[in-house]
Design a protein around this motif. Sequence first.
Motif, mmCIF file in Angstrom:
data_model
loop_
_atom_site.group_PDB
_atom_site.id
_atom_site.type_symbol
_atom_site.label_atom_id
_atom_site.label_comp_id
_atom_site.label_asym_id
_atom_site.label_seq_id
_atom_site.Cartn_x
_atom_site.Cartn_y
_atom_site.Cartn_z
ATOM 1 N N ALA A 240 73.720 -54.461 16.417
ATOM 2 C CA ALA A 240 74.061 -54.954 15.084
ATOM 3 C C ALA A 240 75.413 -54.380 14.678
ATOM 4 C CB ALA A 240 72.989 -54.555 14.075
ATOM 5 N N GLU A 241 76.119 -55.123 13.842
ATOM 6 C CA GLU A 241 77.446 -54.699 13.401
ATOM 7 C C GLU A 241 77.330 -53.710 12.246
ATOM 8 O OE1 GLU A 241 80.697 -58.023 13.879
ATOM 9 O OE2 GLU A 241 78.849 -58.876 13.024
ATOM 10 N N ASP A 242 78.075 -52.626 12.371
ATOM 11 C CA ASP A 242 78.185 -51.626 11.317
ATOM 12 C C ASP A 242 79.647 -51.190 11.262
ATOM 13 O OD1 ASP A 242 78.449 -49.920 13.552
ATOM 14 O OD2 ASP A 242 76.409 -49.154 13.356
ATOM 15 N N GLU A 243 79.932 -50.219 10.423
ATOM 16 C CA GLU A 243 81.324 -49.795 10.253
ATOM 17 C C GLU A 243 81.934 -49.265 11.553
ATOM 18 O OE1 GLU A 243 83.162 -50.356 7.643
ATOM 19 O OE2 GLU A 243 81.672 -50.819 6.113
ATOM 20 N N ALA A 244 81.183 -48.473 12.306
ATOM 21 C CA ALA A 244 81.707 -47.917 13.565
ATOM 22 C C ALA A 244 81.999 -49.028 14.562
ATOM 23 C CB ALA A 244 80.721 -46.913 14.153
ATOM 24 N N LEU A 245 81.105 -50.004 14.670
ATOM 25 C CA LEU A 245 81.326 -51.101 15.606
ATOM 26 C C LEU A 245 82.528 -51.939 15.182
ATOM 27 C CD1 LEU A 245 80.563 -52.679 18.108
ATOM 28 C CD2 LEU A 245 78.899 -53.947 16.731
ATOM 29 N N ALA A 246 82.690 -52.167 13.898
ATOM 30 C CA ALA A 246 83.855 -52.933 13.427
ATOM 31 C C ALA A 246 85.157 -52.232 13.810
ATOM 32 C CB ALA A 246 83.775 -53.148 11.918
ATOM 33 N N ASP A 247 85.211 -50.914 13.631
ATOM 34 C CA ASP A 247 86.397 -50.146 14.023
ATOM 35 C C ASP A 247 86.661 -50.286 15.524
ATOM 36 O OD1 ASP A 247 86.786 -49.186 11.445
ATOM 37 O OD2 ASP A 247 85.793 -47.271 11.835
ATOM 38 N N ASP A 248 85.609 -50.090 16.316
ATOM 39 C CA ASP A 248 85.764 -50.130 17.764
ATOM 40 C C ASP A 248 86.100 -51.533 18.271
ATOM 41 O OD1 ASP A 248 85.207 -47.432 17.758
ATOM 42 O OD2 ASP A 248 83.125 -47.669 18.410
ATOM 43 N N MET A 249 85.521 -52.559 17.649
ATOM 44 C CA MET A 249 85.825 -53.942 18.058
ATOM 45 C C MET A 249 87.294 -54.272 17.811
ATOM 46 S SD MET A 249 83.610 -55.848 19.589
ATOM 47 C CE MET A 249 84.182 -57.479 19.164
ATOM 48 N N GLU A 250 87.812 -53.854 16.665
ATOM 49 C CA GLU A 250 89.221 -54.144 16.393
ATOM 50 C C GLU A 250 90.115 -53.484 17.439
ATOM 51 O OE1 GLU A 250 92.727 -54.077 13.043
ATOM 52 O OE2 GLU A 250 90.889 -52.958 12.618
ATOM 53 N N THR A 251 89.842 -52.245 17.756
ATOM 54 C CA THR A 251 90.634 -51.537 18.763
ATOM 55 C C THR A 251 90.482 -52.186 20.133
ATOM 56 O OG1 THR A 251 90.391 -49.472 17.536
ATOM 57 C CG2 THR A 251 91.033 -49.290 19.847
ATOM 58 N N ALA A 252 89.261 -52.548 20.511
ATOM 59 C CA ALA A 252 89.014 -53.176 21.815
ATOM 60 C C ALA A 252 89.733 -54.512 21.945
ATOM 61 C CB ALA A 252 87.513 -53.351 22.025
ATOM 62 N N VAL A 253 89.680 -55.316 20.902
ATOM 63 C CA VAL A 253 90.374 -56.613 20.921
ATOM 64 C C VAL A 253 91.878 -56.393 21.014
ATOM 65 C CG1 VAL A 253 90.886 -58.689 19.554
ATOM 66 C CG2 VAL A 253 88.522 -57.898 19.796
ATOM 67 N N ASP A 254 92.399 -55.424 20.272
ATOM 68 C CA ASP A 254 93.830 -55.099 20.360
ATOM 69 C C ASP A 254 94.216 -54.710 21.785
ATOM 70 O OD1 ASP A 254 94.346 -55.606 17.691
ATOM 71 O OD2 ASP A 254 94.310 -53.498 17.085
ATOM 72 N N LEU A 255 93.413 -53.858 22.422
ATOM 73 C CA LEU A 255 93.724 -53.437 23.785
ATOM 74 C C LEU A 255 93.794 -54.630 24.723
ATOM 75 C CD1 LEU A 255 91.544 -50.200 24.099
ATOM 76 C CD2 LEU A 255 94.041 -50.332 23.937
ATOM 77 N N ALA A 256 92.828 -55.527 24.625
ATOM 78 C CA ALA A 256 92.818 -56.707 25.495
ATOM 79 C C ALA A 256 94.017 -57.609 25.222
ATOM 80 C CB ALA A 256 91.518 -57.480 25.323
ATOM 81 N N LEU A 257 94.352 -57.812 23.952
ATOM 82 C CA LEU A 257 95.462 -58.699 23.608
ATOM 83 C C LEU A 257 96.817 -58.121 24.001
ATOM 84 C CD1 LEU A 257 94.355 -59.991 20.094
ATOM 85 C CD2 LEU A 257 94.528 -61.342 22.208
ATOM 86 N N LEU A 258 96.994 -56.820 23.843
ATOM 87 C CA LEU A 258 98.299 -56.211 24.065
ATOM 88 C C LEU A 258 98.530 -55.769 25.509
ATOM 89 C CD1 LEU A 258 98.507 -54.117 20.772
ATOM 90 C CD2 LEU A 258 99.552 -56.351 21.258
ATOM 91 N N ASP A 259 97.499 -55.781 26.321
ATOM 92 C CA ASP A 259 97.609 -55.371 27.721
ATOM 93 C C ASP A 259 98.119 -56.540 28.569
ATOM 94 O OD1 ASP A 259 97.132 -53.865 30.151
ATOM 95 O OD2 ASP A 259 95.358 -55.129 30.417
ATOM 96 N N GLU A 260 99.253 -56.337 29.225
ATOM 97 C CA GLU A 260 99.852 -57.390 30.039
ATOM 98 C C GLU A 260 99.015 -57.722 31.273
ATOM 99 O OE1 GLU A 260 101.402 -54.537 29.186
ATOM 100 O OE2 GLU A 260 102.910 -55.188 27.743
ATOM 101 N N GLY A 261 98.159 -56.812 31.696
ATOM 102 C CA GLY A 261 97.304 -57.044 32.859
ATOM 103 C C GLY A 261 96.058 -57.857 32.554
ATOM 104 N N THR A 262 95.849 -58.164 31.279
ATOM 105 C CA THR A 262 94.673 -58.938 30.869
ATOM 106 C C THR A 262 95.046 -60.402 30.730
ATOM 107 O OG1 THR A 262 93.710 -57.068 29.684
ATOM 108 C CG2 THR A 262 92.959 -59.256 29.031
ATOM 109 N N GLY A 263 94.311 -61.250 31.433
ATOM 110 C CA GLY A 263 94.507 -62.693 31.308
ATOM 111 C C GLY A 263 93.475 -63.354 30.424
ATOM 112 N N VAL A 264 92.293 -62.759 30.363
ATOM 113 C CA VAL A 264 91.196 -63.298 29.550
ATOM 114 C C VAL A 264 90.312 -62.141 29.088
ATOM 115 C CG1 VAL A 264 89.703 -63.745 31.555
ATOM 116 C CG2 VAL A 264 89.353 -65.053 29.467
ATOM 117 N N GLY A 265 89.735 -62.281 27.893
ATOM 118 C CA GLY A 265 88.813 -61.288 27.367
ATOM 119 C C GLY A 265 87.391 -61.824 27.395
ATOM 120 N N VAL A 266 86.452 -60.958 27.730
ATOM 121 C CA VAL A 266 85.028 -61.321 27.771
ATOM 122 C C VAL A 266 84.256 -60.319 26.931
ATOM 123 C CG1 VAL A 266 82.989 -61.583 29.241
ATOM 124 C CG2 VAL A 266 85.226 -62.322 30.077
ATOM 125 N N LEU A 267 83.412 -60.816 26.026
ATOM 126 C CA LEU A 267 82.572 -59.957 25.195
ATOM 127 C C LEU A 267 81.117 -60.163 25.585
ATOM 128 C CD1 LEU A 267 82.236 -58.001 22.770
ATOM 129 C CD2 LEU A 267 82.013 -60.034 21.330
#
Length: 183
Positions: free
Chosen positions: A37-64
């Motif tokens: 379930a989503e809570d404050e900690a998960l929201a923080d971590d999801m934003e960071t995780a999505v940022d890492l995937a988007l900003l990493d040049e070695g990533t072509g696609v993200g999977v959740l």
Amino acid sequence: LLDGFRATGLAELGTVRVARRDGVTHLTVHNEHCLNAEDEALADDMETAVDLALLDEGTGVGVLRGGVMSHPRYRGRRVFSAGLNLRDLRDGRISLVGFLLRRELTYICKILHGALTGPSATAEKPWVAAVDAFAIGGGLQLLLVFDRVVAADDAFFSLPAAQEGIVPGVANLRLTRLVGGRL
């Protein structure tokens, strides 16, 4: 965290594990105490995780995908998401309006539109969600922004917010766009 992720392809964020393999960055949710379930900690971590995937040049696609649970009923099985952590909402650890706005304007928006990397540049990637067991409430809302959703044939989907007296973010608008107004 970006330099470390670029170098190793791994990041542990507490409730989300991020791992890049062969150009695919896997975000695995491990918020086991509440069936992801989503809570404050998960929201923080999801934003960071999505940022890492988007900003990493070695990533072509993200999977959740949800992680493997230790809960007795789901032990050894993956669970995508039980939605908003209603216990935290009831106990005042989540502000409903603030939380919904925050998730909409951060990781949901970034999955849908990418992240700004400069005055006129964005980092956009295709996103895939893999659903095991169920996607309830906020979990289903999240699925509505992915490019593709792959679900187990026994996966359960529900948007119960209206029966709980909660406005379901903008899922009601996104769902109508995808399936039509009659549903």
